[in-house]
Scaffold this motif. Structure first.
Motif, PDB file in Angstrom:
ATOM      1  N   GLU A 175       9.373   7.299   3.627  1.00 24.22           N
ATOM      2  CA  GLU A 175       9.528   7.924   2.311  1.00 24.22           C
ATOM      3  C   GLU A 175       9.012   7.028   1.191  1.00 24.22           C
ATOM      4  OE1 GLU A 175      13.662   8.668   2.800  1.00 24.22           O
ATOM      5  OE2 GLU A 175      13.287  10.328   4.174  1.00 24.22           O
ATOM      6  N   ASN A 176       8.096   6.147   1.538  1.00 25.13           N
ATOM      7  CA  ASN A 176       7.459   5.240   0.576  1.00 25.13           C
ATOM      8  C   ASN A 176       8.494   4.516  -0.280  1.00 25.13           C
ATOM      9  OD1 ASN A 176       5.210   3.991  -0.536  1.00 25.13           O
ATOM     10  ND2 ASN A 176       5.025   5.490  -2.199  1.00 25.13           N
ATOM     11  N   ASP A 177       9.646   4.213   0.324  1.00 24.09           N
ATOM     12  CA  ASP A 177      10.685   3.502  -0.427  1.00 24.09           C
ATOM     13  C   ASP A 177      10.259   2.048  -0.538  1.00 24.09           C
ATOM     14  OD1 ASP A 177      14.323   3.235  -0.278  1.00 24.09           O
ATOM     15  OD2 ASP A 177      12.827   2.153  -1.440  1.00 24.09           O
ATOM     16  N   SER A 178       9.501   1.756  -1.586  1.00 22.20           N
ATOM     17  CA  SER A 178       8.848   0.443  -1.714  1.00 22.20           C
ATOM     18  C   SER A 178       9.868  -0.686  -1.859  1.00 22.20           C
ATOM     19  CB  SER A 178       7.926   0.455  -2.934  1.00 22.20           C
ATOM     20  OG  SER A 178       8.681   0.739  -4.108  1.00 22.20           O
ATOM     21  N   LEU A 179      11.046  -0.376  -2.398  1.00 24.21           N
ATOM     22  CA  LEU A 179      12.059  -1.437  -2.545  1.00 24.21           C
ATOM     23  C   LEU A 179      12.659  -1.785  -1.190  1.00 24.21           C
ATOM     24  CD1 LEU A 179      13.774  -0.328  -5.879  1.00 24.21           C
ATOM     25  CD2 LEU A 179      12.022  -2.099  -5.531  1.00 24.21           C
ATOM     26  N   ASN A 180      12.823  -0.760  -0.337  1.00 27.90           N
ATOM     27  CA  ASN A 180      13.282  -1.067   1.014  1.00 27.90           C
ATOM     28  C   ASN A 180      12.167  -1.704   1.821  1.00 27.90           C
ATOM     29  OD1 ASN A 180      15.936  -0.730   2.122  1.00 27.90           O
ATOM     30  ND2 ASN A 180      14.957   0.366   3.813  1.00 27.90           N
ATOM     31  N   GLN A 234       4.746   8.360   2.115  1.00 22.00           N
ATOM     32  CA  GLN A 234       5.595   9.353   1.456  1.00 22.00           C
ATOM     33  C   GLN A 234       6.100  10.396   2.442  1.00 22.00           C
ATOM     34  OE1 GLN A 234       3.723  11.667  -1.680  1.00 22.00           O
ATOM     35  NE2 GLN A 234       5.252  13.268  -1.460  1.00 22.00           N
ATOM     36  N   GLY A 235       5.192  11.067   3.130  1.00 20.68           N
ATOM     37  CA  GLY A 235       5.597  12.080   4.121  1.00 20.68           C
ATOM     38  C   GLY A 235       6.237  13.270   3.468  1.00 20.68           C
ATOM     39  N   GLN A 236       7.502  13.178   3.252  1.00 19.39           N
ATOM     40  CA  GLN A 236       8.233  14.309   2.678  1.00 19.39           C
ATOM     41  C   GLN A 236       7.968  14.378   1.189  1.00 19.39           C
ATOM     42  OE1 GLN A 236      12.299  14.874   4.523  1.00 19.39           O
ATOM     43  NE2 GLN A 236      11.901  12.755   5.069  1.00 19.39           N
ATOM     44  N   ARG A 237       7.713  15.611   0.575  1.00 18.48           N
ATOM     45  CA  ARG A 237       7.766  16.754   1.441  1.00 18.48           C
ATOM     46  C   ARG A 237       6.379  17.347   1.641  1.00 18.48           C
ATOM     47  NH1 ARG A 237      11.277  21.195  -0.738  1.00 18.48           N
ATOM     48  NH2 ARG A 237       9.594  22.248   0.392  1.00 18.48           N
ATOM     49  N   GLN A 238       5.455  17.203   0.659  1.00 25.13           N
ATOM     50  CA  GLN A 238       4.251  18.034   0.733  1.00 25.13           C
ATOM     51  C   GLN A 238       3.555  17.864   2.075  1.00 25.13           C
ATOM     52  OE1 GLN A 238       5.131  16.066  -1.892  1.00 25.13           O
ATOM     53  NE2 GLN A 238       5.920  17.844  -3.009  1.00 25.13           N
ATOM     54  N   LEU A 291       0.840  -1.196   0.000  1.00 28.17           N
ATOM     55  CA  LEU A 291       0.000   0.000   0.000  1.00 28.17           C
ATOM     56  C   LEU A 291       0.872   1.242   0.000  1.00 28.17           C
ATOM     57  CD1 LEU A 291      -2.699   1.550   0.265  1.00 28.17           C
ATOM     58  CD2 LEU A 291      -2.465   1.308   2.759  1.00 28.17           C
ATOM     59  N   SER A 292       0.755   2.036  -1.074  1.00 28.88           N
ATOM     60  CA  SER A 292       1.457   3.318  -1.131  1.00 28.88           C
ATOM     61  C   SER A 292       0.568   4.365  -0.491  1.00 28.88           C
ATOM     62  CB  SER A 292       1.691   3.727  -2.592  1.00 28.88           C
ATOM     63  OG  SER A 292       2.656   2.925  -3.172  1.00 28.88           O
ATOM     64  N   SER A 307       8.682  10.306  -2.810  1.00 28.97           N
ATOM     65  CA  SER A 307       9.204  11.206  -1.789  1.00 28.97           C
ATOM     66  C   SER A 307      10.540  11.781  -2.221  1.00 28.97           C
ATOM     67  CB  SER A 307       9.397  10.436  -0.472  1.00 28.97           C
ATOM     68  OG  SER A 307      10.083  11.214   0.464  1.00 28.97           O
ATOM     69  N   MET A 308      10.597  13.062  -2.415  1.00 25.85           N
ATOM     70  CA  MET A 308      11.853  13.773  -2.692  1.00 25.85           C
ATOM     71  C   MET A 308      12.651  13.145  -3.824  1.00 25.85           C
ATOM     72  SD  MET A 308      13.152  14.689   1.150  1.00 25.85           S
ATOM     73  CE  MET A 308      13.189  12.982   1.679  1.00 25.85           C
ATOM     74  N   GLY A 309      11.962  12.616  -4.821  1.00 26.87           N
ATOM     75  CA  GLY A 309      12.679  12.066  -5.980  1.00 26.87           C
ATOM     76  C   GLY A 309      13.414  10.787  -5.669  1.00 26.87           C
ATOM     77  N   ILE A 310      13.039  10.096  -4.589  1.00 28.46           N
ATOM     78  CA  ILE A 310      13.700   8.828  -4.261  1.00 28.46           C
ATOM     79  C   ILE A 310      13.165   7.752  -5.196  1.00 28.46           C
ATOM     80  CG2 ILE A 310      13.922   7.057  -2.463  1.00 28.46           C
ATOM     81  CD1 ILE A 310      13.740   9.351  -0.397  1.00 28.46           C
ATOM     82  N   ALA A 311      14.050   7.166  -5.998  1.00 28.52           N
ATOM     83  CA  ALA A 311      13.593   6.236  -7.032  1.00 28.52           C
ATOM     84  C   ALA A 311      12.928   5.009  -6.422  1.00 28.52           C
ATOM     85  CB  ALA A 311      14.776   5.814  -7.902  1.00 28.52           C
ATOM     86  N   GLY A 312      13.347   4.635  -5.204  1.00 25.36           N
ATOM     87  CA  GLY A 312      12.704   3.480  -4.561  1.00 25.36           C
ATOM     88  C   GLY A 312      11.235   3.724  -4.293  1.00 25.36           C
TER      89      GLY A 312
END
Ligand SMILES: C[C@H](O)[C@@H](O)[C@@H](O)C(=O)CO
Ligand SMILES: [Mn+2]
Length: 594
Positions: free
Chosen positions: A341-346, A304-308, A182-183, A188-193
Motif C-alpha cells: 500500500e506504498n506505506d512509505s513510513l512503514n 500502491q496496489g489498492q485500489r485502482q 521508489l513509489s 493507497s486508500m487514503g493511507i497517510a503513510g
C-alpha cells in the motif's frame, strides 16, 4: 558472489587513532599502543559485522596517528577518497580536542577513550565530547568500565558491545544516504503513510524520492521489457514450489482455471519488473532497453496496489512477498524492501530493520487486539504463557516475507536469518509452510494471489513504526516481544473471523506495567498507524541508537534504560531520557536538513 545492488558503494568505517602530538618522547611512547587500539577496533568490526550482501564490513585506518589539525585533514582526505561513512576515534591518552576531532557534520561519529591510568584517555574523551556538543556535532562516547593495563590490546566486552552497536547504526545511516525510495503508484486508500513526504526522506535519511505510475507495469508486460529467460525460470519455480491454497470466494465469483493460470504469469512478471525498477538490470540493456536497465537506485520501494490497480489487475501481493523474502528462484539473496500500500513510513521502518540486521522484514496491519477473555469467549480456550495478557493479530492484506513463517532455525529455534545463513532445506520449509490463495474478490476484483501462513511461536521479534506529526516531524515507536503459536483450532476460529487466506503473526509485546506497556491493549491503543514493521530479534536498542543519529525522537519503547545508547550530547538535555531525546532531536534538527 553476492548480487550487485544499486550504484552506491557500501560505506566503510574510518578508524582515527588519535594521539598527544608532543614529540621528543610523549608521542613516540604512545604510537604503538594508539595504532594497536585502531587495529583492534577494525578487526572487531570486520570480524563481526557484514553488509546486507554478506560481505564483511570494511574499515579504513588513518595512515598515521592524528596529533593535530594537519593529520586530521590528511585523515579526512583519505576517508573521503575511500568512501568512509562512519568514523570511530580511538585513543589511550590526552589529545587536543578541537585540533583532532572529526569535523564532518554528516557522518556518525564515536570516540573510544581507553580506560587506562598511565595516560588520561578518559580526559580526552570528555574534552572532545564537550567539543562535539559545543559545535553541534553529537558524538557517541565509549569508555570501558574496568581499568586496563597499558599493554592490554583486548577490547573489553562492554566496549565491544558499544562499538558494534554504534557501527551497526552508523552504517545503516550511511547506507541509506544517496539512495532512493521508489513509489510505485501513489496514495493507497487514503493511507497517510503513503503520502510520500519527501522532506522526511531528504532531510532525515538523505534519500531521494522516485516515482513511477503503476501503468509502467502494463507497458513493460505488453512490450515484453523484462528478461524472458528469467521469467521462464521464475514461473517454473513458482509453479513447482508455490502451492495454491483455498479459493475464499463464492463459486460464482471464482476466477476460471485459465484466468488463474494467467494470473500466475502476470504476478511473476510483476515481480521481475518491480525488481528491475528498483535495482536496474543490465540484461535489459542487452535486450535494447537501455533506460529501463538503469532502474531507480531504490533501496526501498512501495507499491500502491489498492485500489485502482487491484480493482482491475491481479494484485501485487505475490510480488511484495517474494521481493521482501530472502530467497527466490535463484536461491537465497538479499531481500528487496517493499512496502504494501506504498506505506512509505512503514517502508522506511522496514529499511531501518533490514540495515540493522541484514534480514527480511515482516510488514503487517496491526489489525486486532484480542483480550484473553475475548479469546476464551469465542474459542472456549483459556490463554496462558506469553498469550496470557492477550495478543495482537498482525496480518497484512495478503503479503509479507516468507521468512515470516519462522521456519528458519537458529540454535533449533524459529528465526529469521541473513540470506547467507539460510540453507535450501529452510527455503523449502518456508515454502512448504505457505499457501498462495486466490485473492479475495471483494477486496481484489482484479484477482491475483494472497500469501497465507501462520508464524511459528517463540520467536523474539520487535515491532516498530515511523509516524509523522505536523509541527513535530517524524517519531519512532518500538515494541519488543515474541510471536505466539496458538493451537490450530484456536487460530482457525480467530482467523476465520477476518481474512483466513492472509499471513498471520500472533504478537505478544513485552509488558513493563508502565504507560503504553501497561498491558497489551495499551500497546495497540498507542500504536500510531495501521501498519508495523516487524524484525527478528530484540533490536529496540539498536533502533534507538539509529534514531538518535537521525535526530528522530522515540515516542514509545519497552527497552531497558541501561541498553539505551545515544550521543553524549543527549545528557545535557536532562536525566529523564524520553524528554531529553525530544529536546535533543528538536535542538539539533534533522541530520541533513539545511
Ligand atoms: C484489503 C483491505 O482493504 C486491506 O488492504 C486493508 O484492511 C488494509 O490493509 C489497510 O492498511
Ligand atoms: Mn494494510
Amino acid at each position: 558472489m553476492a548480487e550487485k545492488r544499486l550504484f552506491n558503494a557500501f560505506p566503510k568505517v574510518g578508524i582515527r587513532p588519535t594521539i598527544d602530538g608532543r614529540q621528543r618522547g610523549v608521542r613516540e611512547s604512545l604510537e604503538e599502543q594508539t595504532m594497536n587500539m585502531a587495529k583492534s577496533a577494525a578487526r572487531l568490526i570486520s570480524e563481526n559485522l557484514r553488509y546486507p550482501n554478506g560481505d564483511p564490513v570494511e574499515c579504513v585506518i588513518a595512515d598515521r596517528t592524528i596529533g593535530g589539525v594537519a593529520e586530521s585533514a590528511m585523515c579526512a582526505r583519505k576517508f573521503a577518497d575511500q568512501g568512509v561513512g562512519v568514523s570511530l576515534t580511538v585513543t589511550p591518552c590526552w589529545c587536543y580536542g578541537t585540533e583532532t576531532m572529526d569535523m564532518d557534520p554528516f557522518i556518525p561519529k564515536a570516540v573510544w577513550g581507553f580506560n587506562g591510568t598511565e595516560r588520561p584517555g578518559a580526559v580526552y574523551l570528555a574534552a572532545v565530547l564537550a567539543g562535539y556538543s559545543q559545535k553541534g556535532l553529537p558524538a557517541f562516547g565509549i569508555y570501558g568500565r574496568e581499568v586496563q593495563d597499558a599493554d592490554d590490546t583486548s577490547v573489553p566486552s562492554d566496549v565491544r558491545a558499544k562499538i558494534l552497536s554504534f557501527a551497526r547504526a552508523g552504517l545503516a545511516v550511511s547506507m541509506m544516504r544517496g539512495t532512493s525510495y521508489l513509489s510505485m503508484g501513489s496514495v493507497s486508500m487514503g493511507i497517510a503513510g503513503s503520502i510520500v513526504n519527501d522532506s522526511f526522506f531528504q532531510d532525515y535519511l538523505g534519500m531521494r524520492n522516485e516515482y513511477i505510475d503503476m501503468s509502467e507495469f502494463i507497458r513493460r508486460i505488453d512490450e515484453e521489457i523484462y528478461d524472458k529467460e528469467e521469467f521462464e525460470k521464475a514461473l517454473a519455480w513458482t509453479k513447482k514450489f508455490c502451492k495454491t491454497g483455498q479459493d475464499p470466494n463464492p463459486a460464482d465469483q471464482q476466477r476460471s482455471p485459465e484466468q488463474k493460470e494467467q494470473d500466475w504469469e502476470f504476478v511473476v512478471k510483476m515481480c521481475l519488473i518491480a525488481k528491475d525498477l528498483m535495482n536496474g538490470n543490465p540484461r535489459l540493456a542487452e535486450l535494447g532497453f537501455g533506460e529501463e536497465a538503469m532502474g531507480h537506485n531504490a533501496l526501498v520501494a512501495g507499491f500502491q496496489g489498492q485500489r485502482q490497480w487491484t480493482d482491475h489487475f491481479p494484485n501485487g501481493d505475490f510480488m511484495e512477498t517474494i521481493l521482501n523474502t530472502s530467497f527466490d528462484w535463484n536461491g537465497p539473496r538479499q531481500p528487496y524492501i517493499v512496502a504494501t500500500e506504498n506505506d512509505s513510513l512503514n517502508g522506511a521502518a522496514m529499511l531501518f530493520g533490514h540495515l540493522l540486521t541484514n534480514t527480511a522484514q515482516i510488514f503487517s496491519d496491526v489489525r486486532t487486539y484480542w483480550s484473553p477473555e475475548a479469546i476464551e469467549r469465542v474459542t472456549g480456550q483459556k490463554m496462558s504463557g506469553a498469550a496470557a495478557g492477550g495478543l495482537i493479530h498482525l496480518i497484512n492484506s495478503g503479503s509479507t516475507c516468507l521468512d515470516g513463517t519462522g521456519e528458519q532455525l537458529k540454535d533449533g529455534k524459529p528465526a529469521i536469518k541473513p540470506f547467507w545463513e539460510i540453507d535450501e532445506d529452510e527455503v523449502q520449509a518456508c515454502l512448504a509452510a505457505t499457501e498462495f490463495c486466490p485473492a479475495d474478490a471483494g477486496y481484489f476484483r482484479g484477482g491475483g494471489y494472497s500469501t497465507d501462513f501462520l508464524t511459528r511461536g517463540g520467536m523474539p521479534v520487535t515491532m516498530f513504526r515511523i509516524n509523522i506529526v505536523k509541527g513535530l516531524g517524524p517519531v519512532l515507536q518500538i515494541a519488543e516481544g515474541e510471536t505466539v503459536r496458538l493451537s490450530d483450532d484456536v487460530h482457525r476460529t480467530l482467523d476465520d473471523r477476518t481474512n483466513p487466506t492472509w499471513p498471520t503473526t500472533w504478537f505478544a509485546p513485552r509488558l513493563t506495567g508502565q504507560g503504553a506497556f501497561r498491558d497489551v491493549y495499551q500497546v495497540m491503543a498507542n500504536w500510531g498507524a495501521n501498519h508495523g514493521a516487524i524484525s527478528y530479534g530484540h533490536i529496540g536498542a539498536d533502533l534507538i541508537t539509529l534514531a538518535s543519529m537521525l535526530r528522530i525522537p522515540v515516542c514509545m519503547h519497552n527497552v531497558d534504560e541501561e541498553r539505551i545508547f545515544r550521543p553524549s550530547s543527549w545528557n545535557a538535555f536532562g536525566m529523564e531520557k524520553e524528554g531529553a531525546d525530544y529536546r535533543a532531536c528538536g535542538n539539533f534538527g534533522s541530520l541533513y536538513g539545511v
